[in-house]
Design a protein around this motif. Sequence first.
Motif, short mmCIF file in Angstrom:
data_model
loop_
_atom_site.label_atom_id
_atom_site.label_comp_id
_atom_site.label_asym_id
_atom_site.label_seq_id
_atom_site.Cartn_x
_atom_site.Cartn_y
_atom_site.Cartn_z
N LYS A 64 0.81 -1.21 0.00
CA LYS A 64 0.00 0.00 0.00
C LYS A 64 0.85 1.27 0.00
CE LYS A 64 -4.07 1.97 2.26
NZ LYS A 64 -3.63 3.34 2.42
N ASP A 65 1.93 1.27 0.79
CA ASP A 65 2.66 2.52 1.03
C ASP A 65 4.16 2.46 0.77
OD1 ASP A 65 0.47 4.16 2.03
OD2 ASP A 65 0.44 2.82 3.75
N ASP A 81 -7.32 12.62 -7.05
CA ASP A 81 -7.54 11.33 -6.41
C ASP A 81 -6.60 11.21 -5.20
OD1 ASP A 81 -7.76 8.69 -5.63
OD2 ASP A 81 -7.24 7.83 -7.58
N LEU A 82 -7.14 11.26 -4.01
CA LEU A 82 -6.32 11.27 -2.79
C LEU A 82 -5.53 9.98 -2.62
CD1 LEU A 82 -8.58 12.99 -0.09
CD2 LEU A 82 -7.06 14.02 -1.78
N SER A 83 -6.00 8.89 -3.19
CA SER A 83 -5.30 7.61 -3.02
C SER A 83 -3.94 7.60 -3.71
CB SER A 83 -6.16 6.46 -3.55
OG SER A 83 -6.25 6.50 -4.96
N THR A 84 -3.69 8.55 -4.59
CA THR A 84 -2.41 8.61 -5.31
C THR A 84 -1.33 9.35 -4.51
OG1 THR A 84 -2.97 10.68 -6.45
CG2 THR A 84 -3.60 8.60 -7.54
N ILE A 85 -1.73 10.02 -3.44
CA ILE A 85 -0.79 10.84 -2.66
C ILE A 85 -0.26 10.05 -1.48
CG2 ILE A 85 -0.48 12.98 -1.37
CD1 ILE A 85 -2.91 14.11 -2.94
N GLY A 116 -10.45 8.36 0.55
CA GLY A 116 -9.36 7.65 -0.13
C GLY A 116 -7.96 8.03 0.28
N ALA A 117 -7.82 8.94 1.26
CA ALA A 117 -6.49 9.41 1.66
C ALA A 117 -5.68 8.32 2.37
CB ALA A 117 -6.62 10.62 2.57
N ASN A 118 -4.36 8.39 2.19
CA ASN A 118 -3.42 7.48 2.85
C ASN A 118 -2.84 8.13 4.10
OD1 ASN A 118 -3.25 5.28 0.75
ND2 ASN A 118 -2.61 7.03 -0.49
N ARG A 119 -2.55 7.31 5.09
CA ARG A 119 -1.94 7.82 6.31
C ARG A 119 -0.54 8.36 6.03
NH1 ARG A 119 -3.50 3.19 10.85
NH2 ARG A 119 -5.75 3.41 10.61
#
Length: 367
Positions: free
Chosen positions: A100-101, A191-195, A257-260
């Motif tokens: 994921k990260d 798209d917040l999931s890309t950050i 959709g944001a990542n930690r």
Amino acid sequence: MSDRLKALAQAGVSIWLDDLSRERIETGNLADLVKERSVVGVTTNPTIFAAAIADGERYDDQVRKLVADGADVDKVIFELTTEDVRNACEILAPVAESTKDDGRVSIEVEPTLANDTDATIASAKALWAAVDRPNALIKIPATLEGLPAITAAIAEGISVNVTLIFSVERYRAVMDAYLAGLEQAKDKGIDLSTIRSVASFFVSRVDTEIDKRLDKIGSPEAAALAGKAAVANAVLAYAAFEEVLASDRWQALEAAGANRQRPLWASTGVKNPAYPDTLYVTDLVVADTVNTMPEKTLEAFADHGEVEGDKVTGKAAEAQAVFDRLSAVGIDVADVFKVLEVEGVDKFKASWIELLDTVKGQMEQAK
């Protein structure tokens, strides 16, 4: 595969290498570390690049070509370092795709811009565009001037490694800057999931500075606190991270959709030979974190490091007690963090000058 490093990874700690060189890339060493040492990310800085360029001939052809094309020293540095990071991103791409990260490679904005918000933003954009890989991270220092630059970069969809964090107070401001950037990005339809983002919390330098002051005080009470501050500081930082994760503000962003923004333990090589050489790894084991290590620390842990379970969660009261005792013996904690930030920026700038001088020397030889 090192069983000890594997156990560390299984405990939720992402192992990143605090080093990069063209030699590591071209000889397959970096790929081997990914395969055999559980390395899932890379961090860099100007000192690392200066050492790589000074010690290796693998940059010579590119330097010669750039000099022939009339490039100045800043252009040469930009081209050499972004190429290395781009190629490291390619090696780590399978990790980025399967996790994921992780699989991230960091490159730092020019350190001389640490107190210039607009120039930092411009530098971050230029590096992001030049590396042009989704698994890159742009390192921005957590100075007061860096905070709005962090927000601005995140708002543009640029993934950021926030560096040079010493105090929990500044770390809270960093997390706020990240959330503000995500909110702006969301409003723009990004798209917040890309950050992605990590917050690099410096560890060993805290003990170095506080131990020096404890030695000057010289009392038994002061001596008993030696080597206790850095880990306690990181424990309090993790508690602040958990607090933000529980907030309504974060929950709304995560739902979108944001990542930690994971805490990253930086400066984890032990400076005091009296301390265990794996101290800042073993004592900071906790899920959802990154530990970026120089190779010496990585190999020390592979050889004799121990994973003793979660050493961080639920320890905030103990950690605060350490700082209460430090204040009681006469340590001005606020001054410690102020000095560390100023010294940190100065060291970054000195590293940049070292890199400039190294590359100038290579350019002279290329003429």
